[in-house]
Motif scaffolding. Structure first.
Motif, mmCIF file in Angstrom:
data_model
loop_
_atom_site.group_PDB
_atom_site.id
_atom_site.type_symbol
_atom_site.label_atom_id
_atom_site.label_comp_id
_atom_site.label_asym_id
_atom_site.label_seq_id
_atom_site.Cartn_x
_atom_site.Cartn_y
_atom_site.Cartn_z
ATOM 1 N N HIS A 1 1.995 -4.050 6.695
ATOM 2 C CA HIS A 1 1.289 -4.745 5.615
ATOM 3 C C HIS A 1 2.263 -5.746 5.027
ATOM 4 N N TRP B 1 -2.375 -0.762 -0.942
ATOM 5 C CA TRP B 1 -2.979 -0.873 0.384
ATOM 6 C C TRP B 1 -3.793 0.363 0.732
ATOM 7 N N GLN C 1 -7.305 -0.543 0.266
ATOM 8 C CA GLN C 1 -7.804 -1.770 0.851
ATOM 9 C C GLN C 1 -8.457 -1.504 2.205
ATOM 10 N N LYS C 2 -9.391 -2.375 2.559
ATOM 11 C CA LYS C 2 -10.012 -2.274 3.871
ATOM 12 C C LYS C 2 -8.985 -2.633 4.935
ATOM 13 N N LEU D 1 -7.229 -3.894 8.423
ATOM 14 C CA LEU D 1 -7.493 -4.897 9.443
ATOM 15 C C LEU D 1 -7.858 -4.195 10.744
ATOM 16 N N SER D 2 -8.681 -4.827 11.553
ATOM 17 C CA SER D 2 -8.956 -4.303 12.881
ATOM 18 C C SER D 2 -7.729 -4.510 13.760
ATOM 19 N N ARG D 3 -7.717 -3.898 14.940
ATOM 20 C CA ARG D 3 -6.593 -4.103 15.859
ATOM 21 C C ARG D 3 -6.440 -5.574 16.203
ATOM 22 N N GLU E 1 -7.385 -8.243 14.531
ATOM 23 C CA GLU E 1 -6.898 -8.992 13.377
ATOM 24 C C GLU E 1 -5.412 -8.742 13.139
ATOM 25 N N LEU E 2 -5.019 -7.467 13.240
ATOM 26 C CA LEU E 2 -3.625 -7.109 13.013
ATOM 27 C C LEU E 2 -2.727 -7.723 14.079
ATOM 28 N N ARG F 1 -2.285 -11.389 13.604
ATOM 29 C CA ARG F 1 -1.438 -11.681 12.453
ATOM 30 C C ARG F 1 0.037 -11.468 12.751
ATOM 31 N N GLU G 1 -8.119 2.207 16.506
ATOM 32 C CA GLU G 1 -8.078 1.308 15.359
ATOM 33 C C GLU G 1 -7.047 1.780 14.336
ATOM 34 N N TYR H 1 -5.392 3.327 7.491
ATOM 35 C CA TYR H 1 -5.037 2.551 6.296
ATOM 36 C C TYR H 1 -4.458 3.416 5.185
#
Length: 217
Positions: free
Chosen positions: A146, A157, A160-161, A163-165, A167-168, A171, A185, A188
């Motif tokens: 994060h 965190w 928090q929702k 991130l998908s795999r 998205e992560l 990033r 997945e 969190y």
């Protein structure tokens, strides 16, 4: 661009584990799954990689880093464990708990709390983590994947929702050298943190497994 390794979550392939081991020994930083959240990590003894982890997470030097060990006996190599701490850890590990303990000289200063000389240690219940630890022969840094925004707080965190795999990975692919994909997945919810530096343990953060700690203590 990071290299992605696809591993079976319960029976990680030895050949790929060996490839990741070689990368870590050469100073690579990785994104990998744990039994709590996806984490950013490296070989505990790779100084340049430790510095990169701090840069990625925007962590000041006084902020200690957590690392993973494969067993309670290994924890005792890197931290001073009193009788009360030993009983608690024996009951809870492996699992979703981080233990704050006085560090031995084997823990790099880049990892410790510089004022208290303490460190955070986990023994994960995760096949990929344990396979990497066994192959590497050294602890592995574990800090949540994060990246905080301005005035952000890691503890927030938890709510928090995630991130998908995809998205992560998108990033992080430009920040790390290795990405481990188990097809699972990301979680969190972070670990429960217990301060075991004194005879009387204290809870620093309530996370996964907190209910068991509350009941047992």
């Amino acid at each position: 661009m990071a290299k992605i390794f696809t591993l079976h979550p319960d029976n990680p392939q030895n050949r790929r584990i060996e490839e990741i081991k070689g990368a870590l020994q050469s100073g690579a930083v990785m994104l990998y799954p744990t039994d709590t959240v996806y984490a950013i990590g490296c070989d505990l003894n790779a100084k340049s990689a430790l510095q990169r982890v701090r840069q990625i997470k925007q962590l000041a030097n006084e902020k200690p880093l957590t690392f993973l060990c494969p067993s309670l006996s290994d924890v005792a190599t890197y931290a001073f464990v009193n009788n009360a701490a030993y009983r608690i850890m024996k009951h809870l590990i492996p699992g979703t708990y981080t233990f704050l303990l006085p560090a031995t000289k084997l823990v790099p200063k880049l990892v410790q709390n510089p004022k208290r000389k303490t460190t955070g240690i986990r023994v994960p219940d995760n096949a990929v983590c344990l396979s990497l630890l066994e192959a590497l022969g050294n602890p592995i840094i574990s800090t949540s994947a994060h990246i905080p925004n301005d005035n952000d707080d890691d503890d927030k965190w938890v709510e928090q929702k995630p991130l998908s795999r995809v998205e992560l990975f998108d990033r992080m692919e430009g920040l790390v050298d290795v990405i481990i994909d188990t097809g699972v997945e990301p979680g969190y919810k972070v670990s429960t943190i217990l301060d075991l530096t004194e005879e009387q343990p204290t809870v620093v953060r309530q996370g996964l497994g907190w209910e068991e700690v509350e009941e047992w203590m």
